[in-house]
Design a protein around this motif. Sequence first.
Motif, PDB file in Angstrom:
ATOM      1  N   UNK A 158       0.841  -1.207   0.000  1.00 45.04           N
ATOM      2  CA  UNK A 158       0.000   0.000   0.000  1.00 45.04           C
ATOM      3  C   UNK A 158       0.880   1.262   0.000  1.00 45.04           C
ATOM      4  N   UNK A 159       2.131   1.091   0.438  1.00 44.71           N
ATOM      5  CA  UNK A 159       3.056   2.236   0.446  1.00 44.71           C
ATOM      6  C   UNK A 159       3.385   2.715  -0.965  1.00 44.71           C
ATOM      7  N   UNK A 160       3.066   1.879  -1.953  1.00 40.40           N
ATOM      8  CA  UNK A 160       3.301   2.309  -3.346  1.00 40.40           C
ATOM      9  C   UNK A 160       2.519   3.596  -3.650  1.00 40.40           C
ATOM     10  N   UNK A 161       1.476   3.851  -2.858  1.00 35.56           N
ATOM     11  CA  UNK A 161       0.678   5.063  -3.077  1.00 35.56           C
ATOM     12  C   UNK A 161       1.467   6.347  -2.837  1.00 35.56           C
ATOM     13  N   UNK A 162       2.637   6.200  -2.197  1.00 34.48           N
ATOM     14  CA  UNK A 162       3.457   7.403  -1.943  1.00 34.48           C
ATOM     15  C   UNK A 162       4.103   7.913  -3.225  1.00 34.48           C
TER      16      UNK A 162
END
Length: 281
Positions: A158-162
């Motif tokens: 979900x950190x890919x959203x950064x």
Amino acid sequence: MASGTLDSSAGTAGVTSTQAGPAAGGRAAIGARALRTDNWRKAPILTVTLLTAWILYAVVRAFMQKWYFVPDFHYLTPFYSPCFSTACDPEASLLGQFVPDIPIFPYALISLPILGLFRLTCYYYRRAYYRSYWGSPPACAVPDLHRTYQGESRFPLILQNAHRYFFYFAILLSIVNTIDAIEAFHSPGGFGIGLGTIILVINVILLWAYTVSCHSCRHIVGGRLRHFSRHPLRYRAWGLVSKLNAKHMELAWTTLGTLLVTDFYIMAVSAGWISDLRIVG
Ligand code: FES
């Protein structure tokens, strides 16, 4: 046709409904090993080979801490820009030196992690390494190598959203690379142009093209608008970004190539392996 089955009449290379198993874990279960008859392994193998080679080269160069700057012509490799370490050649540190010289730290300690994360979270690279390194899935119409699939809805993916935030930093670093390219119009006598200047300029133009073609950029420029007709400038900008966006994969690979060529050329001139081909000055 029942859910989770495939029919040969649907153009699936001869796979019939009897070959497909029941749906499991919310995903279609495909009985056949793969529905592809072409050489689908070529792309993931090529991706792993090229990306791994590039990463190894970049790591070696980032920690080499020499042959990154040519003072006579102000050539600074993008792998060391901005050069914030107190160990940098002062002429290479246009934006100052405030990172202590610790041998295990690369000189471009601030920019390299940002650029690395910008590429790591890039939509295209995600597709590339999910497929080639994780086999998730290795290619279209080829079964996933993993039993479960959670997409990017949970930690850590979900950190890919950064990604959108790294985009803003990438814009700043592209500005710094542009300054480096302008600085490279230099010779010991003042103004000058060499092959290194041309390589740096081409590299920065392509870096801008890659950065602006980012999916986050496209959304920032043209997203959240109800009526393009009321925002003609943003519509035009969105049209331009969309054209570049269609070439994002090509730009992702091309810029890896130009970064490597730029760095290698500057290393070769700095180390004295070759002389810069001078055009002016
Ligand atoms: S999607 Fe590739 S850089 Fe943003």
